[in-house]
Design a protein around this motif. Structure first.
Motif, mmCIF file in Angstrom:
data_model
loop_
_atom_site.group_PDB
_atom_site.id
_atom_site.type_symbol
_atom_site.label_atom_id
_atom_site.label_comp_id
_atom_site.label_asym_id
_atom_site.label_seq_id
_atom_site.Cartn_x
_atom_site.Cartn_y
_atom_site.Cartn_z
ATOM 1 N N UNK A 241 36.525 68.582 37.012
ATOM 2 C CA UNK A 241 35.760 67.992 37.787
ATOM 3 C C UNK A 241 36.345 67.782 38.769
ATOM 4 N N UNK A 242 35.448 67.589 39.974
ATOM 5 C CA UNK A 242 36.144 67.720 41.214
ATOM 6 C C UNK A 242 35.722 66.940 41.738
ATOM 7 N N UNK A 243 35.891 66.419 43.909
ATOM 8 C CA UNK A 243 34.552 66.034 44.537
ATOM 9 C C UNK A 243 35.857 66.457 45.693
ATOM 10 N N UNK A 244 34.952 65.423 46.729
ATOM 11 C CA UNK A 244 36.086 65.231 48.033
ATOM 12 C C UNK A 244 35.652 64.415 49.087
ATOM 13 N N UNK A 245 36.331 63.029 48.873
ATOM 14 C CA UNK A 245 36.003 62.042 49.979
ATOM 15 C C UNK A 245 35.629 62.036 51.281
ATOM 16 N N UNK B 265 27.419 59.487 44.474
ATOM 17 C CA UNK B 265 27.480 58.545 44.781
ATOM 18 C C UNK B 265 28.675 57.409 44.230
ATOM 19 N N UNK B 266 29.691 57.452 43.878
ATOM 20 C CA UNK B 266 30.461 56.179 43.053
ATOM 21 C C UNK B 266 31.756 55.777 43.690
ATOM 22 N N UNK B 267 31.614 55.007 44.064
ATOM 23 C CA UNK B 267 32.917 54.149 44.678
ATOM 24 C C UNK B 267 33.659 54.556 46.224
ATOM 25 N N UNK B 268 32.804 56.229 46.150
ATOM 26 C CA UNK B 268 32.842 56.947 47.669
ATOM 27 C C UNK B 268 32.030 57.979 46.829
ATOM 28 N N UNK B 269 31.654 58.439 48.630
ATOM 29 C CA UNK B 269 30.277 59.189 48.621
ATOM 30 C C UNK B 269 30.719 60.628 48.571
#
Length: 386
Positions: free
Chosen positions: A307-311, A343-347
């Motif tokens: 799991x990874x993502x960036x704000x 898009x959860x808490x932050x996109x």
């Protein structure tokens, strides 16, 4: 001059009889017109096939997933295989067909549903099940309460005694587990299971630091489930062990939570830029580097960024993505990355802006990510130490 003695006469006569049989009698006694074909390929092919059946060196090679010098890019969306709209948007924006789809299932309410796995397979992706022993509606209800801080929500959702790890090991959930083992076995194609992720935290009821769990309980629960699946003949599972990326020294030793190489196929890690301690700009290596090094100290199993993502709160999301794709090839033990397209808490979504989507599309355009998953592929199980 050679004299024709009796022994020599018998040898000549015998040779003549053999030639007569080979050219006149045998072709007419072994079958109809098709048996007298002189095509050398037709005559040799069955013999080669028979040898190939008994000679491993002549059998077709089974392709590995991912292939050598390749890495997969997967995706997790809010609705997963229940609705592929977000997947289609992601695919169009990035010009990339993901090879893996991660989706979650909670033990309190979700029964095995073959349709979900088949839908993912039908889209040309390996299904990866995030299998979570808890009642996730507790988390949903906590989030709906006004004024609660994140850590308060963590304490509420992690307090679920019914899902204490010791209850898993004692067999309380065995009928439920067997139903899933039989279901996944019946699929007949590979399925990855990421069981009870981020176990080194304290925000889920399966974390050893929460819910009355004790040191060693996590490994016992994992091994119990693994052994139950093996006994059921569900050998088409890729077992994925996935802690949270280390954020400080107080998170404890990951090796104490590792079930062992006989029980794990891939190791993973979860980490995001723009959340928690990683709110300021942290590069991919800054977020994942310490965890990659620590895990590499006790196993050489392939790694997946599960799991990874960036704000984009600081306006550097596209930059982080570009830097990440520049960094990944240097980690030879990393065989895949799964993007949290939610898009959860932050996109966290790649589709949050054209600039971000363009940066991601540029990254996945590299040939190392361009290949197709097939159910016939065998999972890569060893890549050496990082």
């Amino acid at each position: 001059m050679m004299r024709l003695t009796m022994p020599r006469a018998l040898m000549v006569l015998g040779g003549a009889l053999l030639l007569t049989y080979a050219f006149a009698i045998a072709p007419t006694t072994s079958g109809g017109p098709e048996s007298r074909r002189t095509d050398p390929v037709a005559n040799v092919e069955p013999r080669v096939a028979a040898v190939a059946e008994t000679s491993p060196s002549l059998r077709p090679a089974v392709e590995l997933f991912p292939p050598a010098d390749k890495a997969f890019i997967g995706v997790m969306t809010e609705k997963g295989p229940h609705d592929f709209a977000a997947l289609d948007t992601f695919t169009a924006a990035t010009e990339h067909q993901p090879q893996v789809m991660l989706f979650s299932s909670g033990w309190a309410s979700d029964e095995f549903d073959r349709t979900l796995f088949d839908r993912i397979r039908g889209r040309g992706m390996l299904p990866m099940l995030g299998w979570e022993p808890w009642d996730y509606t507790v988390d949903q209800r906590a989030r709906e309460k006004n004024g609660l801080l994140a850590r308060q929500i963590d304490r509420i959702r992690s307090d679920q005694p019914d899902y204490r790890l010791s209850r898993i090991t004692s067999g309380s959930f065995d009928p439920y587990l067997r139903s899933w083992a039989e279901g996944i076995k019946s699929l007949g194609y590979p399925v990855a299971i990421r069981f009870a992720h981020e176990m080194n935290g304290d925000w889920y009821p399966w974390c050893e630091k929460a819910n009355g769990n004790r040191p060693g309980d996590y490994v016992k629960a994992w091994r119990h489930i693994h052994d139950l699946f093996r006994a059921a003949g569900a050998t088409n599972v890729i077992w994925v062990w996935s802690p949270n990326a280390r954020w400080d020294k107080s998170t404890g030793s990951l090796s104490q939570l590792y079930p062992g190489d006989d029980y794990v196929d891939w190791v993973g890690a979860t980490g995001y830029y723009g959340s928690g301690v990683f709110t300021n700009y942290w590069s991919f290596d800054a977020i994942f580097g310490p965890t990659i090094t620590e895990i590499g100290g006790f196993t050489s199993k392939p790694m997946v960024i599960t799991e990874t993502g960036a704000s984009d709160a600081a306006g550097r999301k596209a930059e982080w993505i570009r830097q990440t794709f520049q960094t990944l090839p240097r980690h030879k033990n990393i065989i895949g990355l799964i993007w949290f397209e939610v898009d959860k808490e932050l996109d966290w979504r790649v589709t949050s802006s054209p600039a971000v989507a363009a940066a991601f599309a540029q990254g996945v355009a590299d040939p190392r990510y361009r290949f197709t998953w097939s159910p016939d592929m065998r999972p890569r199980l060893d890549v050496g130490h990082p």
